[in-house]
Motif scaffolding. Structure first.
Motif, PDB file in Angstrom:
ATOM      1  N   UNK A   5      66.206-137.443  17.968  1.00 46.24           N
ATOM      2  CA  UNK A   5      65.555-136.147  17.834  1.00 46.24           C
ATOM      3  C   UNK A   5      65.007-135.751  19.197  1.00 46.24           C
ATOM      4  N   UNK A   6      64.676-134.491  19.345  1.00 45.41           N
ATOM      5  CA  UNK A   6      64.094-134.030  20.612  1.00 45.41           C
ATOM      6  C   UNK A   6      62.796-134.776  20.916  1.00 45.41           C
ATOM      7  N   UNK A   7      61.984-135.013  19.884  1.00 50.57           N
ATOM      8  CA  UNK A   7      60.733-135.751  20.090  1.00 50.57           C
ATOM      9  C   UNK A   7      61.011-137.183  20.551  1.00 50.57           C
ATOM     10  N   UNK A   8      62.040-137.807  20.021  1.00 47.27           N
ATOM     11  CA  UNK A   8      62.379-139.172  20.451  1.00 47.27           C
ATOM     12  C   UNK A   8      62.830-139.204  21.909  1.00 47.27           C
ATOM     13  N   UNK A   9      63.556-138.173  22.336  1.00 44.99           N
ATOM     14  CA  UNK A   9      63.986-138.075  23.737  1.00 44.99           C
ATOM     15  C   UNK A   9      62.764-138.020  24.648  1.00 44.99           C
ATOM     16  N   UNK A  10      61.805-137.162  24.325  1.00 44.81           N
ATOM     17  CA  UNK A  10      60.600-137.028  25.148  1.00 44.81           C
ATOM     18  C   UNK A  10      59.790-138.318  25.120  1.00 44.81           C
ATOM     19  N   UNK A  69      54.848-132.211  19.494  1.00 42.54           N
ATOM     20  CA  UNK A  69      55.050-131.131  18.539  1.00 42.54           C
ATOM     21  C   UNK A  69      56.373-130.460  18.885  1.00 42.54           C
ATOM     22  N   UNK A  70      57.248-130.386  17.901  1.00 51.72           N
ATOM     23  CA  UNK A  70      58.592-129.863  18.145  1.00 51.72           C
ATOM     24  C   UNK A  70      58.801-128.547  17.416  1.00 51.72           C
ATOM     25  N   UNK A  71      59.396-127.599  18.135  1.00 57.17           N
ATOM     26  CA  UNK A  71      59.831-126.351  17.522  1.00 57.17           C
ATOM     27  C   UNK A  71      61.069-125.877  18.263  1.00 57.17           C
ATOM     28  N   UNK A  72      62.135-125.658  17.503  1.00 57.20           N
ATOM     29  CA  UNK A  72      63.427-125.273  18.078  1.00 57.20           C
ATOM     30  C   UNK A  72      63.836-126.289  19.147  1.00 57.20           C
ATOM     31  N   UNK A  73      64.066-125.839  20.383  1.00 55.18           N
ATOM     32  CA  UNK A  73      64.508-126.762  21.431  1.00 55.18           C
ATOM     33  C   UNK A  73      63.367-127.196  22.355  1.00 55.18           C
ATOM     34  N   UNK A  74      62.127-126.982  21.945  1.00 57.91           N
ATOM     35  CA  UNK A  74      60.964-127.334  22.773  1.00 57.91           C
ATOM     36  C   UNK A  74      60.150-128.449  22.114  1.00 57.91           C
ATOM     37  N   UNK A  75      59.615-129.324  22.958  1.00 60.21           N
ATOM     38  CA  UNK A  75      58.697-130.374  22.514  1.00 60.21           C
ATOM     39  C   UNK A  75      57.454-130.281  23.381  1.00 60.21           C
ATOM     40  N   UNK A  76      56.305-130.155  22.736  1.00 61.42           N
ATOM     41  CA  UNK A  76      55.029-130.125  23.443  1.00 61.42           C
ATOM     42  C   UNK A  76      54.448-131.532  23.419  1.00 61.42           C
ATOM     43  N   UNK A  77      54.074-132.013  24.584  1.00 64.35           N
ATOM     44  CA  UNK A  77      53.475-133.336  24.756  1.00 64.35           C
ATOM     45  C   UNK A  77      52.007-133.182  25.125  1.00 64.35           C
ATOM     46  N   UNK A  78      51.149-133.977  24.496  1.00 63.47           N
ATOM     47  CA  UNK A  78      49.764-134.131  24.938  1.00 63.47           C
ATOM     48  C   UNK A  78      49.519-135.621  24.959  1.00 63.47           C
ATOM     49  N   UNK A 106      55.382-129.074  28.275  1.00 67.71           N
ATOM     50  CA  UNK A 106      56.376-128.564  27.340  1.00 67.71           C
ATOM     51  C   UNK A 106      57.745-128.919  27.914  1.00 67.71           C
ATOM     52  N   UNK A 107      58.584-129.499  27.071  1.00 70.28           N
ATOM     53  CA  UNK A 107      59.933-129.880  27.475  1.00 70.28           C
ATOM     54  C   UNK A 107      60.961-129.089  26.685  1.00 70.28           C
TER      55      UNK A 107
END
Length: 136
Positions: A5-10, A69-78, A106-107
């Motif tokens: 998932x995008x979150x796993x990539x980040x 936090x993932x939405x569409x093709x973006x992942x927000x990291x804190x 944001x990625x």
């Protein structure tokens, strides 16, 4: 990469801070990656160089991910970073200061690779923590 998932990539990208496995960056970042917060970063090699410089200044840096936090093709990291200032950083010689700070980024992730990022890294707070420790 087994359909991460995008979150796993980040998440795996941030493991590089903890492991110093720079080769892993090639698995998670496209060759022409752009970091909009750092104008000198326009490729995966540039990103690796920044990671290496970070580890030179703060060899024991560790990151704990608080939120992804993932939405569409973006992942927000804190996340929260802890480190010891053991090498020159922004012209400040090694001080031994223990620092702790929170960062936001944001990625954009496409095809299981980071293509772009926009970040907030509190450089003035980091420098202040180093300078305060030097006065003690």
């Amino acid at each position: 990469m087994n359909n991460l998932t995008n979150k796993e990539v980040v998440k795996r990208f941030f493991e590089i801070y903890n492991t110093q496995d720079y080769e892993a960056a090639y698995k998670y970042i496209v060759p022409n990656y752009i970091d909009h917060g750092l104008p000198q970063v326009r490729s995966v090699e540039d990103a690796i160089e920044i990671l290496k410089l970070t580890h030179k200044s703060f060899p024991d840096i560790k990151v704990i991910i608080d939120d992804l936090i993932e939405e569409n093709d973006k992942v927000v990291f804190r996340g929260c970073f802890t480190a010891t200032h053991l090498g020159e950083f922004l012209g400040i010689p090694s001080s031994g200061a223990k620092i702790k700070f929170e960062a936001l980024e944001i990625f954009k992730v496409e095809n299981q690779k980071i293509t772009e990022s926009w970040g907030y890294w509190p450089l003035s707070e980091i420098v202040n923590q180093i300078q305060v420790s030097q006065k003690l």
